[in-house]
Design a protein around this motif. Structure first.
Motif, PDB file in Angstrom:
ATOM      1  N   ILE A  49       0.870  -1.193   0.000  1.00 34.26           N
ATOM      2  CA  ILE A  49       0.000   0.000   0.000  1.00 34.26           C
ATOM      3  C   ILE A  49       0.897   1.230   0.000  1.00 34.26           C
ATOM      4  CG2 ILE A  49      -1.757   1.303   1.260  1.00 34.26           C
ATOM      5  CD1 ILE A  49      -2.491  -1.399   2.630  1.00 34.26           C
ATOM      6  N   ARG A  50       0.739   2.048  -1.016  1.00 35.76           N
ATOM      7  CA  ARG A  50       1.497   3.306  -1.068  1.00 35.76           C
ATOM      8  C   ARG A  50       0.610   4.405  -0.517  1.00 35.76           C
ATOM      9  NH1 ARG A  50       6.061   2.463  -4.151  1.00 35.76           N
ATOM     10  NH2 ARG A  50       5.991   0.584  -5.428  1.00 35.76           N
ATOM     11  N   GLY A  51       1.060   5.003   0.578  1.00 35.09           N
ATOM     12  CA  GLY A  51       0.274   6.045   1.231  1.00 35.09           C
ATOM     13  C   GLY A  51       0.570   7.410   0.664  1.00 35.09           C
ATOM     14  N   ALA A  52       0.049   8.411   1.343  1.00 35.29           N
ATOM     15  CA  ALA A  52       0.307   9.786   0.931  1.00 35.29           C
ATOM     16  C   ALA A  52       1.783  10.091   1.172  1.00 35.29           C
ATOM     17  CB  ALA A  52      -0.569  10.745   1.724  1.00 35.29           C
ATOM     18  N   GLY A  53       2.386  10.791   0.256  1.00 41.99           N
ATOM     19  CA  GLY A  53       3.804  11.105   0.396  1.00 41.99           C
ATOM     20  C   GLY A  53       4.649   9.886   0.086  1.00 41.99           C
ATOM     21  N   GLN A  54       5.666   9.666   0.900  1.00 41.40           N
ATOM     22  CA  GLN A  54       6.586   8.567   0.640  1.00 41.40           C
ATOM     23  C   GLN A  54       6.327   7.351   1.525  1.00 41.40           C
ATOM     24  OE1 GLN A  54      10.527  10.168   1.061  1.00 41.40           O
ATOM     25  NE2 GLN A  54      10.515  11.025  -0.993  1.00 41.40           N
ATOM     26  N   GLU A  55       5.287   7.337   2.347  1.00 44.60           N
ATOM     27  CA  GLU A  55       5.061   6.208   3.248  1.00 44.60           C
ATOM     28  C   GLU A  55       4.522   4.995   2.495  1.00 44.60           C
ATOM     29  OE1 GLU A  55       3.570   6.447   7.471  1.00 44.60           O
ATOM     30  OE2 GLU A  55       1.867   5.463   6.495  1.00 44.60           O
ATOM     31  N   ILE A  56       5.164   3.867   2.723  1.00 46.47           N
ATOM     32  CA  ILE A  56       4.775   2.611   2.090  1.00 46.47           C
ATOM     33  C   ILE A  56       4.523   1.593   3.186  1.00 46.47           C
ATOM     34  CG2 ILE A  56       5.561   0.713   0.607  1.00 46.47           C
ATOM     35  CD1 ILE A  56       7.285   3.892   0.076  1.00 46.47           C
ATOM     36  N   ARG A  57       3.445   0.820   3.042  1.00 45.96           N
ATOM     37  CA  ARG A  57       3.129  -0.257   3.983  1.00 45.96           C
ATOM     38  C   ARG A  57       3.033  -1.562   3.217  1.00 45.96           C
ATOM     39  NH1 ARG A  57       1.357   1.067   8.983  1.00 45.96           N
ATOM     40  NH2 ARG A  57       1.129   3.280   9.407  1.00 45.96           N
ATOM     41  N   PHE A  58       3.544  -2.614   3.810  1.00 47.72           N
ATOM     42  CA  PHE A  58       3.437  -3.947   3.223  1.00 47.72           C
ATOM     43  C   PHE A  58       3.687  -4.969   4.318  1.00 47.72           C
ATOM     44  CE2 PHE A  58       7.793  -2.550   2.775  1.00 47.72           C
ATOM     45  CZ  PHE A  58       8.548  -3.646   3.141  1.00 47.72           C
ATOM     46  N   ASN A  59       3.471  -6.221   3.997  1.00 48.70           N
ATOM     47  CA  ASN A  59       3.740  -7.305   4.939  1.00 48.70           C
ATOM     48  C   ASN A  59       4.895  -8.129   4.403  1.00 48.70           C
ATOM     49  OD1 ASN A  59       1.531  -6.525   6.491  1.00 48.70           O
ATOM     50  ND2 ASN A  59       0.149  -7.899   5.416  1.00 48.70           N
ATOM     51  N   VAL A  60       5.739  -8.589   5.314  1.00 46.66           N
ATOM     52  CA  VAL A  60       6.821  -9.503   4.953  1.00 46.66           C
ATOM     53  C   VAL A  60       6.516 -10.843   5.627  1.00 46.66           C
ATOM     54  CG1 VAL A  60       8.360  -8.776   6.831  1.00 46.66           C
ATOM     55  CG2 VAL A  60       9.318  -9.842   4.819  1.00 46.66           C
ATOM     56  N   THR A  61       6.695 -11.926   4.873  1.00 45.89           N
ATOM     57  CA  THR A  61       6.353 -13.245   5.390  1.00 45.89           C
ATOM     58  C   THR A  61       7.450 -14.250   5.088  1.00 45.89           C
ATOM     59  OG1 THR A  61       4.669 -14.979   5.410  1.00 45.89           O
ATOM     60  CG2 THR A  61       5.086 -13.906   3.298  1.00 45.89           C
ATOM     61  N   ASP A  62       7.506 -15.279   5.923  1.00 45.65           N
ATOM     62  CA  ASP A  62       8.386 -16.405   5.655  1.00 45.65           C
ATOM     63  C   ASP A  62       7.563 -17.681   5.493  1.00 45.65           C
ATOM     64  OD1 ASP A  62       7.615 -16.920   8.247  1.00 45.65           O
ATOM     65  OD2 ASP A  62       9.620 -16.891   9.094  1.00 45.65           O
ATOM     66  N   GLY A  63       6.259 -17.505   5.346  1.00 45.75           N
ATOM     67  CA  GLY A  63       5.361 -18.635   5.189  1.00 45.75           C
ATOM     68  C   GLY A  63       4.773 -19.105   6.508  1.00 45.75           C
ATOM     69  N   GLY A  64       5.455 -18.846   7.603  1.00 46.44           N
ATOM     70  CA  GLY A  64       4.968 -19.248   8.913  1.00 46.44           C
ATOM     71  C   GLY A  64       4.335 -18.096   9.667  1.00 46.44           C
ATOM     72  N   ALA A  65       4.815 -16.905   9.443  1.00 40.39           N
ATOM     73  CA  ALA A  65       4.298 -15.717  10.116  1.00 40.39           C
ATOM     74  C   ALA A  65       4.423 -14.526   9.178  1.00 40.39           C
ATOM     75  CB  ALA A  65       5.064 -15.456  11.407  1.00 40.39           C
ATOM     76  N   THR A  66       3.643 -13.497   9.483  1.00 41.03           N
ATOM     77  CA  THR A  66       3.650 -12.279   8.681  1.00 41.03           C
ATOM     78  C   THR A  66       3.834 -11.091   9.616  1.00 41.03           C
ATOM     79  OG1 THR A  66       2.172 -13.283   7.080  1.00 41.03           O
ATOM     80  CG2 THR A  66       2.300 -10.897   7.057  1.00 41.03           C
ATOM     81  N   VAL A  67       4.686 -10.164   9.219  1.00 38.01           N
ATOM     82  CA  VAL A  67       4.944  -8.966  10.016  1.00 38.01           C
ATOM     83  C   VAL A  67       4.639  -7.749   9.152  1.00 38.01           C
ATOM     84  CG1 VAL A  67       6.732  -7.604  11.176  1.00 38.01           C
ATOM     85  CG2 VAL A  67       6.723 -10.083  11.418  1.00 38.01           C
ATOM     86  N   PRO A  68       3.783  -6.831   9.648  1.00 39.46           N
ATOM     87  CA  PRO A  68       3.544  -5.590   8.903  1.00 39.46           C
ATOM     88  C   PRO A  68       4.777  -4.678   8.968  1.00 39.46           C
ATOM     89  CG  PRO A  68       2.243  -5.651  10.936  1.00 39.46           C
ATOM     90  CD  PRO A  68       2.973  -6.938  10.856  1.00 39.46           C
ATOM     91  N   VAL A  69       5.044  -4.013   7.847  1.00 39.69           N
ATOM     92  CA  VAL A  69       6.206  -3.137   7.732  1.00 39.69           C
ATOM     93  C   VAL A  69       5.740  -1.774   7.257  1.00 39.69           C
ATOM     94  CG1 VAL A  69       8.415  -2.776   6.562  1.00 39.69           C
ATOM     95  CG2 VAL A  69       7.697  -5.087   7.147  1.00 39.69           C
TER      96      VAL A  69
END
Length: 152
Positions: free
Chosen positions: A69-89
């Motif tokens: 998700i590209r927010g207003a300005g330069q802020e970007i949100r996404f999730n990183v996963t290894d298949g076992g768990a997901t962490v929002p970034v």
């Protein structure tokens, strides 16, 4: 006789001074490097044992499909996963050209209130070039498959 004891005393002083200098220099090197050592963690390790919010570390895995998700300005949100768990970034900055969903990434930053606040993002186009730690974490979760040479 007095000359020999003076030489012996001087030698002991020099050795003691050298030992103190060695201890002080080792302590200064350790102090200077404390921020330069960033441990690597997979998303599963982060969710199982969340690090302190002031600890800087590296996280790596695959960018989860549909999470970018590209927010207003330069802020970007996404999730990183290894298949076992997901962490929002969350990342405020310019992403590397090769950054994309379902591709490998490594981020440096802090884990604050359940969100990884990245200060730096590195991306690779093909899993073949991922850092060894990321490949090992993905293999551990059964997500990583070996790829031959291919153009993608």
């Amino acid at each position: 006789m007095a000359l020999k004891s003076l030489k012996k005393k001087r030698r002991v002083q020099v050795i003691a001074l050298a030992a103190v200098a060695l201890i002080v220099s080792t302590a200064l090197i350790g102090y200077a490097m404390r921020d330069g050592i960033n441990l690597f963690r997979s998303p599963t390790q982060v969710t199982e044992a969340p690090p302190a919010s002031n600890e800087v570390f590296r996280i790596g895995g695959l960018v989860e499909e549909g999470s970018l998700i590209r927010g207003a300005g330069q802020e970007i949100r996404f999730n990183v996963t290894d298949g076992g768990a997901t962490v929002p970034v969350v990342f405020a900055g310019v992403l590397p050209d090769l950054f994309a969903e379902n591709q490998g990434m490594v981020g440096t930053g802090r884990y604050v209130d359940g969100v990884f606040e990245a200060s730096e993002i590195l991306a690779k186009h093909d899993e073949n070039y991922m850092p060894k730690e990321v490949v090992d974490a993905l293999k551990e979760q059964g997500v990583y498959q070996e790829h031959g040479d291919q153009d993608s």
